[in-house]
Design a protein around this motif. Structure first.
Motif, PDB file in Angstrom:
ATOM      1  N   ALA A 255       2.590  18.276 -36.592  1.00  0.00           N
ATOM      2  CA  ALA A 255       3.064  19.413 -36.304  1.00  0.00           C
ATOM      3  C   ALA A 255       3.231  20.631 -37.212  1.00  0.00           C
ATOM      4  CB  ALA A 255       4.666  19.437 -35.866  1.00  0.00           C
ATOM      5  N   THR A 256       2.625  21.787 -36.616  1.00  0.00           N
ATOM      6  CA  THR A 256       2.542  22.821 -37.814  1.00  0.00           C
ATOM      7  C   THR A 256       2.922  24.463 -37.182  1.00  0.00           C
ATOM      8  OG1 THR A 256       1.035  23.573 -39.652  1.00  0.00           O
ATOM      9  CG2 THR A 256       0.215  23.226 -37.475  1.00  0.00           C
ATOM     10  N   GLY A 257       2.964  25.301 -38.086  1.00  0.00           N
ATOM     11  CA  GLY A 257       2.943  26.666 -37.350  1.00  0.00           C
ATOM     12  C   GLY A 257       2.203  27.575 -38.499  1.00  0.00           C
ATOM     13  N   PHE A 258       1.936  28.616 -38.174  1.00  0.00           N
ATOM     14  CA  PHE A 258       1.066  29.708 -38.944  1.00  0.00           C
ATOM     15  C   PHE A 258       1.968  30.766 -39.266  1.00  0.00           C
ATOM     16  CE2 PHE A 258      -1.914  26.872 -36.669  1.00  0.00           C
ATOM     17  CZ  PHE A 258      -2.598  26.369 -38.026  1.00  0.00           C
ATOM     18  N   ASN A 259       1.868  31.366 -40.190  1.00  0.00           N
ATOM     19  CA  ASN A 259       2.531  32.897 -40.473  1.00  0.00           C
ATOM     20  C   ASN A 259       1.807  33.723 -39.625  1.00  0.00           C
ATOM     21  OD1 ASN A 259       2.846  35.279 -42.410  1.00  0.00           O
ATOM     22  ND2 ASN A 259       3.947  33.427 -43.410  1.00  0.00           N
ATOM     23  N   TYR A 260       2.845  34.954 -39.631  1.00  0.00           N
ATOM     24  CA  TYR A 260       2.345  36.170 -38.562  1.00  0.00           C
ATOM     25  C   TYR A 260       1.624  37.099 -39.613  1.00  0.00           C
ATOM     26  CZ  TYR A 260       4.950  34.201 -34.619  1.00  0.00           C
ATOM     27  OH  TYR A 260       5.226  33.353 -33.630  1.00  0.00           O
TER      28      TYR A 260
ATOM     29  N   MET B 283      -6.482  24.724 -43.295  1.00  0.00           N
ATOM     30  CA  MET B 283      -6.390  23.713 -42.324  1.00  0.00           C
ATOM     31  C   MET B 283      -7.683  23.234 -41.736  1.00  0.00           C
ATOM     32  SD  MET B 283      -4.390  22.268 -39.990  1.00  0.00           S
ATOM     33  CE  MET B 283      -3.030  23.117 -40.239  1.00  0.00           C
ATOM     34  N   ALA B 284      -8.788  23.867 -42.274  1.00  0.00           N
ATOM     35  CA  ALA B 284     -10.098  23.565 -41.871  1.00  0.00           C
ATOM     36  C   ALA B 284     -10.464  22.284 -42.738  1.00  0.00           C
ATOM     37  CB  ALA B 284     -11.245  24.692 -42.206  1.00  0.00           C
ATOM     38  N   THR B 285      -9.942  22.274 -43.976  1.00  0.00           N
ATOM     39  CA  THR B 285     -10.134  20.917 -44.936  1.00  0.00           C
ATOM     40  C   THR B 285      -9.237  19.963 -44.416  1.00  0.00           C
ATOM     41  OG1 THR B 285     -10.899  22.331 -46.644  1.00  0.00           O
ATOM     42  CG2 THR B 285     -10.034  20.228 -47.184  1.00  0.00           C
ATOM     43  N   PHE B 286      -8.169  20.344 -43.970  1.00  0.00           N
ATOM     44  CA  PHE B 286      -6.846  19.168 -43.472  1.00  0.00           C
ATOM     45  C   PHE B 286      -7.316  18.831 -42.145  1.00  0.00           C
ATOM     46  CE2 PHE B 286      -3.081  18.640 -41.129  1.00  0.00           C
ATOM     47  CZ  PHE B 286      -2.174  17.758 -42.212  1.00  0.00           C
TER      48      PHE B 286
ATOM     49  N   ILE C  75      -3.657  18.169 -34.882  1.00  0.00           N
ATOM     50  CA  ILE C  75      -2.073  18.890 -34.972  1.00  0.00           C
ATOM     51  C   ILE C  75      -1.906  19.585 -33.594  1.00  0.00           C
ATOM     52  CG2 ILE C  75      -2.986  19.853 -37.388  1.00  0.00           C
ATOM     53  CD1 ILE C  75      -3.825  22.529 -36.158  1.00  0.00           C
ATOM     54  N   ARG C  76      -0.594  19.802 -33.840  1.00  0.00           N
ATOM     55  CA  ARG C  76       0.133  20.543 -32.624  1.00  0.00           C
ATOM     56  C   ARG C  76       0.835  21.937 -33.015  1.00  0.00           C
ATOM     57  NH1 ARG C  76      -2.683  17.731 -30.590  1.00  0.00           N
ATOM     58  NH2 ARG C  76      -2.654  16.195 -28.830  1.00  0.00           N
TER      59      ARG C  76
ATOM     60  N   ASP D  29       3.972  12.559 -36.080  1.00  0.00           N
ATOM     61  CA  ASP D  29       3.897  11.656 -37.194  1.00  0.00           C
ATOM     62  C   ASP D  29       4.366  12.480 -38.575  1.00  0.00           C
ATOM     63  OD1 ASP D  29       3.275   9.339 -36.189  1.00  0.00           O
ATOM     64  OD2 ASP D  29       1.265  10.197 -35.576  1.00  0.00           O
ATOM     65  N   ALA D  30       4.163  13.778 -38.549  1.00  0.00           N
ATOM     66  CA  ALA D  30       4.325  14.355 -39.951  1.00  0.00           C
ATOM     67  C   ALA D  30       4.355  15.991 -39.588  1.00  0.00           C
ATOM     68  CB  ALA D  30       3.224  14.197 -40.928  1.00  0.00           C
ATOM     69  N   TYR D  31       4.650  16.959 -40.550  1.00  0.00           N
ATOM     70  CA  TYR D  31       4.950  18.063 -40.358  1.00  0.00           C
ATOM     71  C   TYR D  31       4.392  18.977 -41.515  1.00  0.00           C
ATOM     72  CZ  TYR D  31       7.678  22.434 -39.722  1.00  0.00           C
ATOM     73  OH  TYR D  31       7.907  23.855 -39.457  1.00  0.00           O
TER      74      TYR D  31
END
Length: 263
Positions: free
Chosen positions: A159-164, A176-179, A186-187, A205-207
């Motif tokens: 699970a993740t999120g992105f800055n505005y 994220m392209a590497t990750f 991801i969600r 599973d992770a965040y």
């Protein structure tokens, strides 16, 4: 004492969730203001909900402090401070995506000791008291949460999120392209508090996320930690620069991966 703080958080949080649900109109909600960027929005219902929460808490505990997303912080004298996000997932709320919640945490002498989160749209509720575990509520019954052990980092659903802020967003996209090729998927749900509760339940599973404020992290972070997860920053405690979370069985490997990807 921490149980009584959680009880107050739940009572106020449920009232706040009902307040928001009752006042949300059909369709999209009008934006009242923006925060960090033109896409980081605030609604009048956010502001009214925070006022309600603050009034209810001070009616019960007038000497406490208050830190809220919409401002008007209050310094208290009791050693207890409330950290509140009236609607975590405001963009979801604006668009009518049913993943947005009320997050209320109590800090004593700077340490989060009780946390409560409720999904306004679905009514799902989570709570935690430091040192006694975390749980999902089934009515007034508590189903204790134990985060499951992931199969591996390579098979982790994250699970993740992105800055505005556009410049930060661009850097996150590059990392994220590497990750992304190194995990299952991801969600991006749109509510940090609900992501952390979902992690505690085993929905993820992770965040990882950058840019979290105290009100984004306080309640959900305690719920995740008390379910057995490890939370960390890139080079210290979790905070605005980075919040990473994973089961102890994979935490070291997962945190090393996040750092190596350049977040």
């Amino acid at each position: 004492m921490s149980e009584s703080l959680l009880s107050l958080a739940r009572t106020v949080g449920r009232e706040a969730a009902a307040f928001v649900a009752d006042r949300r109109p059909a369709g999209r909600v009008d934006v009242a203001a923006t925060k960090s960027s033109p896409t980081d929005v605030v609604t009048e219902i956010d502001e009214a909900c925070e006022r309600l929460i603050r009034e209810r808490i001070f009616a019960a505990r007038p000497d406490d402090g208050f830190v809220g997303e919409e401002g008007n912080d209050v310094a208290g004298s009791s050693g207890v401070e409330w950290v509140v996000d009236p609607i975590d997932g405001t963009v979801n709320f604006v668009y009518g995506i049913p993943t947005y919640g009320v997050s209320i945490a109590a800090r004593r002498d700077g340490e989060v000791v009780a946390g409560y989160v409720i999904n306004i749209a679905s009514g799902a509720e989570w709570g935690s008291v430091r040192g006694t575990g975390s749980w999902r509520y089934d009515g007034d019954e508590r189903r204790v949460l134990f985060a499951p052990v992931p199969e591996s980092v390579a098979h982790a659903l994250v699970a993740t999120g992105f800055n505005y802020v556009p410049e930060i967003r661009a850097a996150q996209a590059a990392a994220m392209a590497t990750f992304l090729p190194q995990v299952r998927d991801i969600r991006r749900i749109g509510s940090a508090a609900l992501d952390l509760c979902g992690l505690a339940e085993g929905q993820f599973d992770a965040y990882l996320e950058q840019g979290l404020k105290p009100w984004d992290l306080a309640a959900g972070g305690l719920i995740a930690a008390e379910a057995g997860l490890v939370l960390s920053g890139l080079d210290g405690p979790p905070g605005e620069r980075m919040v990473m979370a994973a089961h102890p069985a994979v935490a070291e490997e997962y945190f090393a991966l996040v750092r190596a990807c350049g977040f």
